[in-house]
Design a protein around this motif. Structure first.
Motif, PDB file in Angstrom:
ATOM      1  N   GLN A   1      33.692  -8.699   2.258  1.00 17.29           N
ATOM      2  CA  GLN A   1      33.879  -7.960   3.602  1.00 17.29           C
ATOM      3  C   GLN A   1      33.714  -6.729   3.519  1.00 17.29           C
ATOM      4  O   GLN A   1      34.068  -5.593   2.827  1.00 17.29           O
ATOM      5  CB  GLN A   1      35.494  -8.148   4.190  1.00 17.29           C
ATOM      6  N   ILE A   2      32.662  -6.227   4.554  1.00 14.49           N
ATOM      7  CA  ILE A   2      32.594  -4.819   5.081  1.00 14.49           C
ATOM      8  C   ILE A   2      32.754  -4.614   6.267  1.00 14.49           C
ATOM      9  O   ILE A   2      32.463  -5.275   7.495  1.00 14.49           O
ATOM     10  CB  ILE A   2      30.719  -4.832   4.836  1.00 14.49           C
ATOM     11  N   VAL A   3      33.547  -3.471   6.647  1.00 14.37           N
ATOM     12  CA  VAL A   3      34.201  -3.094   7.877  1.00 14.37           C
ATOM     13  C   VAL A   3      33.403  -1.702   8.058  1.00 14.37           C
ATOM     14  O   VAL A   3      33.710  -0.648   7.355  1.00 14.37           O
ATOM     15  CB  VAL A   3      35.293  -3.013   8.127  1.00 14.37           C
ATOM     16  N   VAL A   4      32.831  -1.422   9.399  1.00 10.54           N
ATOM     17  CA  VAL A   4      32.185  -0.306   9.508  1.00 10.54           C
ATOM     18  C   VAL A   4      32.720   0.501  10.974  1.00 10.54           C
ATOM     19  O   VAL A   4      32.805  -0.469  11.743  1.00 10.54           O
ATOM     20  CB  VAL A   4      30.752  -0.273   9.577  1.00 10.54           C
ATOM     21  N   THR A   5      33.014   1.544  11.041  1.00 11.43           N
ATOM     22  CA  THR A   5      33.205   2.207  12.477  1.00 11.43           C
ATOM     23  C   THR A   5      32.360   3.199  12.654  1.00 11.43           C
ATOM     24  O   THR A   5      31.732   3.792  11.819  1.00 11.43           O
ATOM     25  CB  THR A   5      34.496   2.807  12.417  1.00 11.43           C
ATOM     26  N   SER A   6      32.178   3.599  13.958  1.00  6.83           N
ATOM     27  CA  SER A   6      31.172   4.614  14.519  1.00  6.83           C
ATOM     28  C   SER A   6      31.461   5.088  15.794  1.00  6.83           C
ATOM     29  O   SER A   6      32.466   4.447  16.496  1.00  6.83           O
ATOM     30  CB  SER A   6      29.862   4.082  14.485  1.00  6.83           C
ATOM     31  N   ASP A   7      31.172   6.180  16.404  1.00  5.31           N
ATOM     32  CA  ASP A   7      31.433   6.843  17.734  1.00  5.31           C
ATOM     33  C   ASP A   7      30.656   6.208  18.621  1.00  5.31           C
ATOM     34  O   ASP A   7      30.409   6.629  19.822  1.00  5.31           O
ATOM     35  CB  ASP A   7      31.465   8.261  17.643  1.00  5.31           C
ATOM     36  N   ARG A   8      29.533   5.407  18.201  1.00  3.35           N
ATOM     37  CA  ARG A   8      28.393   4.860  19.225  1.00  3.35           C
ATOM     38  C   ARG A   8      28.045   3.303  18.737  1.00  3.35           C
ATOM     39  O   ARG A   8      28.302   3.241  17.362  1.00  3.35           O
ATOM     40  CB  ARG A   8      27.257   5.681  19.039  1.00  3.35           C
TER      41      ARG A   8
END
Length: 456
Positions: free
Chosen positions: A247-254
């Motif tokens: 599993q790969i989880v990524v967050t971003s402000d856009r």
């Protein structure tokens, strides 16, 4: 236990557990100034610097302290308080002594340290975040299956990090042997730089750490923009995990398409599940405030909580900060929290009406900026690249991104530009706002004028 060294070690470890339970801000405010004098038999003697801290700890945190000590030692304790005779400076937070490896040698740890308070049970769900919440739960229950990669984006302070820790905590609850790491992108970059500088086998250790996980949670991936070698390293890490069905989880402000990253990486994000989180509505804000009030054990009446929720709308992080400010101010000043009192305390958070974004048009923004720079509105919409036009146009693009709900593509259409030009302008002016006092003041003046015109 009458050995002073053992007493201090037990207290240091207990403080770590206490901070995890009550949160960093309450710990810094109330527990950090406290020191242990001695632990004798079933009595813990604590020294506190003033009567206010004594009363607060006695009322709110004594049970937490006793529970932490008991869990570590297997004994039941009672607390004896001693008031210090002279004021002292707050001490650094006690930490357990852990043998740490050199910073340049990444450790192949089985998992990171996750905030135990950030769980799905403590996450307040509303219309603004329900899709992200439900998707995160599905990821935690079946990591590496349908929602892989899982990409969450939102402005800062709306709960992305909470959901990442909740995913990690739930995966480990279901499978304690799982290898899970949460890391901000900045840490990932710094670790990779260390591997470059180190001549030994640290590169192998770094890759072994990140490519043999069951779940990698990378926060704020926009930090990778402009760091080509770190981005490339993450790309290969991503591929290694994805091909292994991890599993790969990524967050971003856009959203992914607005990231100035290599297309091959953006396309991989687009191949998975994407969820955005918006500003919470009034009911969700009030529910969050009530949950936080109970967590901090503040005695703040519902009408005051509702008042804060009605007037602070930017982010969950700001809501939390306002509640802490109100609770601690009223306690330290011995005031009853009323709406009149609280209005003065949070006035700095009430200066911007976040609902203005629904009323502000891009035409108003262009008109105000053009007037400021003594330009025609056609100049800002033209393809001209004169210095006298380029910066005002970039400022107008930045303000359009900040003050409206328009996408960068729609903003670009209004100026006759593509979305990559808008992204560049937004990032450039945003950086200048944070580093140049003149630009900061100019932008704030323009915002005030734009909102004044929009509200007429």
């Amino acid at each position: 236990m009458d050995n002073s060294i053992n007493s201090k070690e037990l207290w240091q470890n207990a403080c770590v557990k206490i901070e995890q339970e009550i949160g960093k801000d309450p710990f810094d405010l109330w527990m950090r100034p406290v020191s242990v004098l001695v632990i004798e038999g079933d009595t813990v003697k604590l020294e506190v610097p003033d009567p206010l801290i004594f009363e607060t700890i006695k009322k709110r945190y004594e049970e937490v302290i006793i529970r932490a000590l008991s869990e570590l030692s297997g004994k039941d304790y009672k607390i004896d308080y001693s008031l210090s005779l002279a004021p002292r400076e707050p001490r650094p937070a006690p930490q357990p002594e852990i043998q740490a490896a050199p910073a340049s040698r990444p450790q192949a740890a089985a998992h990171s340290s996750f905030n135990p308070n950030y769980t799905f049970q403590t996450f307040i769900v509303g219309p603004s975040n329900r899709w992200a919440y439900n998707s995160a739960k599905a990821v935690a229950e079946k990591p590496g299956h349908l929602s892989n990669p899982f990409f969450i984006y939102s402005p800062p302070g709306l709960g992305k990090t909470h959901l990442m820790h909740a995913i990690a905590n739930e995966i480990l609850r279901l499978n304690p042997a799982a290898k899970v790491i949460y890391t901000p992108s900045e840490n990932f970059v710094n670790e990779y730089i260390d591997t470059i500088q180190n001549k030994s086998n640290s590169a192998e250790l770094f890759r072994g750490k990140y490519r043999k996980l069951d779940c990698l949670l990378l926060d704020d991936i926009q930090f990778l923009m402009g760091k080509e070698r770190s981005e490339e390293e993450f790309f290969y890490t991503f591929n290694a995990l994805f091909e292994s069905k991890k599993q790969i989880v990524v967050t971003s402000d856009r959203p992914p398409r607005e990231l100035s990253l290599a297309q091959r990486l953006v396309s991989r994000f687009l191949s998975g599940t994407i969820a955005d989180m918006k500003q919470p509505d009034l009911e969700t804000r009030i529910a969050i405030l009530r949950e936080k009030r109970d967590q901090y054990k503040f005695e703040i009446p519902d009408d005051v909580v509702n008042f804060i929720g009605e007037n602070v709308k930017t982010s969950i992080r700001e809501l939390d900060g306002c509640l802490l400010t109100v609770g601690n101010y009223c306690m330290n000043m011995r005031l009853q929290p009323t709406i009149d009192v609280v209005r003065g305390i949070i006035k700095d958070h009430m200066g911007i009406n976040q609902d203005d974004g629904d009323k502000i048009s891009i035409e108003t923004i262009i008109s105000v900026v053009a007037e400021k720079y003594q330009l025609d509105t056609k100049d800002l919409r033209s393809k001209g690249r004169r210095d006298s036009v380029v910066v005002p146009r970039q400022i107008a693009m930045y303000l359009a991104c900040e003050l409206t709900e328009l996408s960068t593509t729609n903003v670009g259409d209004a100026f006759g530009k593509d979305h990559t030009t808008v992204i560049y302008a937004r990032n450039k002016i945003q950086n200048m706002v944070h580093t140049d006092l003149f630009i900061n003041e100019l932008v704030n003046t323009l915002i005030t004028k734009i909102k004044s015109v929009s509200n007429k």
